[in-house]
Enzyme design. Structure first.
Site, PDB file in Angstrom:
ATOM      1  N   CYS A  10       0.836  -1.207   0.000  1.00 39.23           N
ATOM      2  CA  CYS A  10       0.000   0.000   0.000  1.00 39.23           C
ATOM      3  C   CYS A  10       0.868   1.254   0.000  1.00 39.23           C
ATOM      4  O   CYS A  10       0.462   2.290  -0.537  1.00 39.23           O
ATOM      5  CB  CYS A  10      -0.945  -0.009   1.198  1.00 39.23           C
ATOM      6  N   HIS A  42      -1.264   1.652   7.337  1.00 40.44           N
ATOM      7  CA  HIS A  42      -1.871   1.519   6.018  1.00 40.44           C
ATOM      8  C   HIS A  42      -1.792   2.865   5.316  1.00 40.44           C
ATOM      9  O   HIS A  42      -2.031   3.915   5.922  1.00 40.44           O
ATOM     10  CB  HIS A  42      -3.330   1.058   6.147  1.00 40.44           C
TER      11      HIS A  42
END
Length: 688
Positions: free
Chosen positions: A44, A613
């Site tokens: 990510c 994230h």
């Protein structure tokens, strides 16, 4: 044999991403640029950086229109043989074709890992670090300078700033000339002043992005557990406000205000896995304690100290251990297991006896250790001896527990005179008397600092800190030890206190970036006048700003003792970021749009240091619509949703460039298409 395609790509480079597609996928037609990137496993961070860079209008048009093919530099020894540029171009073309909901960036990931080993595998990394590598790699692969000439860096030497700045920029362009330089590079003015001779050195250096610090609150909130000498009081949880750069003594002073106990009667320890991981000294720095550490502060007597010294009392670390039954044999044991919270106990140095220590511990543990009656505790042989002498300290003739007062009262009463320590007052067990033959609730044993092995003697110098273990038989522990009460604690009213983090403005971060600072000892400056390395003062100023200004918010703080993420809210404008007051180059007659910027993309980081994230907010160059990119998921968002505590890297476009490149949106037409999904809030964000 493999022939090269007309667009200079290779057929084998696309084999990794070829897959069977359905008729619906073949006929898909969406908004160019509104395309997700598949997460290949903790990638990510890469997807976030790619989405930000993909939404830089002039760079994307450069690749989509194949202008890069004429500038690929295959001979640059600092480059990557054009492979990074080709892999990125292929990815951008797919994302902006309008024929894909999501693209698998497998080839690009492989190329990055090949040229940058730190990105090999599928570990989590930093999006800004990948962005820095990618910008540098694209620049070298597309550098129009085929043979770099030697350029000597020149100091200002009293010349006008404009002359020195122009010379520095021209020298930079003689070696570095690419679309990356045209789009992202600006110019610093760096001023160094020698603290000894006052020599001033002025240089102008190019930059690709600004890494700006965040204002840090000088205070820190720490949670601790306070353990009183009064056995009737449960441990108390406190939330204390202390200086970030303070010492352990500051922690004790803060707790003293809540408890009324003097700081010199406190000892601070880090408790981990039922043992003392570290016992701190008052001069130790607070930054050696992490937020996740379990810190216990124990009240000790005013005369107490650890180890050998002039103090009248010695502090004994006490561990709790239980014998573990053997799996195959009845009434046999094969080990000792630590349990419960350890204890720091202050005992008069001249009263160190096993029996006295046993009764002191009974007193200190009386809140959760039941005292047996005399029939349960004594056997007949020892009972006869006991009747001829005095009662043990803390125990009446009837067998009840008397309050011996402070900890020292038990052994100081002298009831067990036959078991006193020798006259040399040594705390070592080799000089301690033998344990009495009484049947007791538990036995005492000297152990090492981990409580894992027994010790019969201390080191030869006699200065080792003694550690004592309370060993319980399983049956006795079950009958007399109350685990629920032992683990109980109360919350002090200060626990409800929350240190409010006031938001800061982006302009404050840039101001902090341009303030004067003193160089660190690890990075001194060589003064050409003194001919010595000096801790000079340094000041950075903005001289020339690029078309696309990348601002990296330094949320991750790394020190010798700790690492933390600063999750403070940074307020940044979506439009009209005015940097004119930070640019020191004379600009009285210049276009004011040269210093005003509009936001076009944000790389977000959710979570902490160990996990997290990355996502992206980006403005589509064709539709002007903001989208939220969460790996393969893409959704439309409003401008009100962009600003958050997760903002990590900001991309700003200069207004004159925006007006030149961005087409006016068709207000009569329908809004741009949106993919399924909606942006999650930071509170519910899943982390890798």
């Amino acid at each position: 044999m493999e022939p090269q395609n007309k667009d200079s790509t290779w057929p084998s480079a696309k084999q990794c991403v070829m897959k069977s597609v359905s008729k619906e996928e073949e006929d898909f037609q969406g908004q160019p640029g509104v395309c997700g990137l598949t997460n290949l496993g903790n990638t990510c961070f890469m997807n976030s950086a790619l989405q930000c860079l993909s939404n830089v209008p002039q760079l994307t048009e450069y690749f989509v229109n194949n202008r890069y093919l004429e500038e690929l530099n295959f001979s640059n020894p600092l480059g990557m043989k054009g492979e990074i540029a080709e892999a990125y171009a292929d990815l951008v073309k797919q994302a902006w074709s309008g024929h894909h909901c999501s693209v698998v960036p497998h080839v690009f990931k492989t190329k990055v890992g090949h040229f940058a080993s730190q990105f090999l595998g599928y570990q989590q990394h930093d999006s800004q670090e990948l962005l820095s590598f990618l910008l540098d790699g694209l620049h070298e692969d597309l550098n129009r300078v085929k043979k770099k000439e030697y350029v000597e860096l020149c100091d200002a030497a009293g010349r006008p700033d404009q002359e020195v700045a122009q010379e520095a920029w021209q020298n930079h362009k003689r070696r570095n000339d690419s679309v990356i330089v045209d789009t992202f590079h600006g110019l610093f003015k760096s001023t160094l002043v020698c603290p000894d001779c006052g020599n001033v050195s002025v240089t102008f250096d190019p930059f690709c992005y600004l890494s700006v610090p965040l204002p840090v609150n000088p205070q820190r909130v720490m949670e601790v557990f306070y353990v009183s000498m009064d056995p009737r009081r449960k441990p108390e949880q406190h939330r204390l406000v202390v200086p970030k750069k303070g010492k352990i003594s500051d922690l004790c002073v803060a707790l003293s205000k809540h408890t009324g106990v003097q700081p010199d009667r406190m000892m601070v320890a880090d408790v981990f896995s039922h043992r003392f991981y570290k016992i701190y000294q008052l001069e130790d720095p607070l930054n050696s304690i992490l937020d996740r550490d379990d810190i216990f502060i124990y009240e000790v007597s005013a005369r107490a100290g650890t180890g050998e010294g002039l103090r009248e009392d010695v502090v004994l670390p006490i561990y709790l251990r239980e014998r573990s039954p053997a799996p195959d044999f009845n009434n046999s044991y094969y080990g000792l297991v630590l349990f419960g919270h350890p204890l720091l106990l202050s005992v008069p140095r001249d009263r160190l006896t096993w029996d006295a220590l046993y009764h002191i511990l009974l007193y200190r543990l009386s809140r959760y250790v039941a005292r047996p009656n005399s029939d349960d505790e004594d056997d007949g042989e020892e009972k006869g001896e006991e009747e001829e002498g005095e009662d043990p300290p803390g125990q009446t003739a009837g067998g009840g527990l008397q309050d011996p007062g402070p900890e020292q009262a038990g052994p100081s009463s002298g009831a067990m005179g036959r078991n006193r320590a020798p006259a040399d007052n040594s705390p070592g067990p080799s000089n301690w008397p033998q344990r009495s033959r009484r049947r007791q609730l538990f036995t005492l044993q000297t152990v090492n600092s981990n409580g894992t092995s027994d010790r019969m003697t201390f080191s030869e110098d006699g200065h080792a800190q003694p550690y004592i273990a309370i060993d319980w038989e399983p049956e006795m522990k079950k009958r007399y030890y109350d685990e629920v009460e032992a683990e109980g604690y109360v919350k002090h009213e200060c626990v409800s206190y929350v240190l409010k983090k006031a938001p800061v403005r982006l302009q404050e971060c840039i101001e902090l970036f341009t303030t004067v600072e003193t160089l660190e000892k690890e990075n001194p400056w060589y003064c050409p006048n003194c001919k010595q390395h000096r801790l000079a003062t340094k000041k950075l100023d903005l001289w020339m700003l690029p078309e696309i200004l990348i601002i990296h918010l330094k949320r991750f703080s790394y020190t010798k003792f700790s690492r933390e993420k600063i999750d403070i809210l940074v307020e940044f404008p979506i439009r009209d970021l005015d940097l004119s007051k930070f640019v020191i180059k004379p600009h009285s007659d210049s276009d004011p749009e040269l210093y005003k910027y509009d936001l076009i993309a944000v790389s977000n980081h959710y979570g902490g240091l160990r996990d997290g994230h990355y996502t992206t907010f980006a403005c589509n160059k064709d539709s002007g619509q903001w989208h939220y990119f969460d790996d393969s998921s893409v959704s439309q968002v409003t401008e009100d949703e962009i600003e958050s505590k997760a903002a990590y890297v900001l991309f700003y476009q200069r207004q004159d460039v925006a007006r030149r490149l961005r087409p006016q949106p068709d207000l009569s037409g329908p809004p741009g298409p949106s993919a399924c999904g909606s942006p999650p809030s930071s509170d519910s964000m899943d982390v890798n």
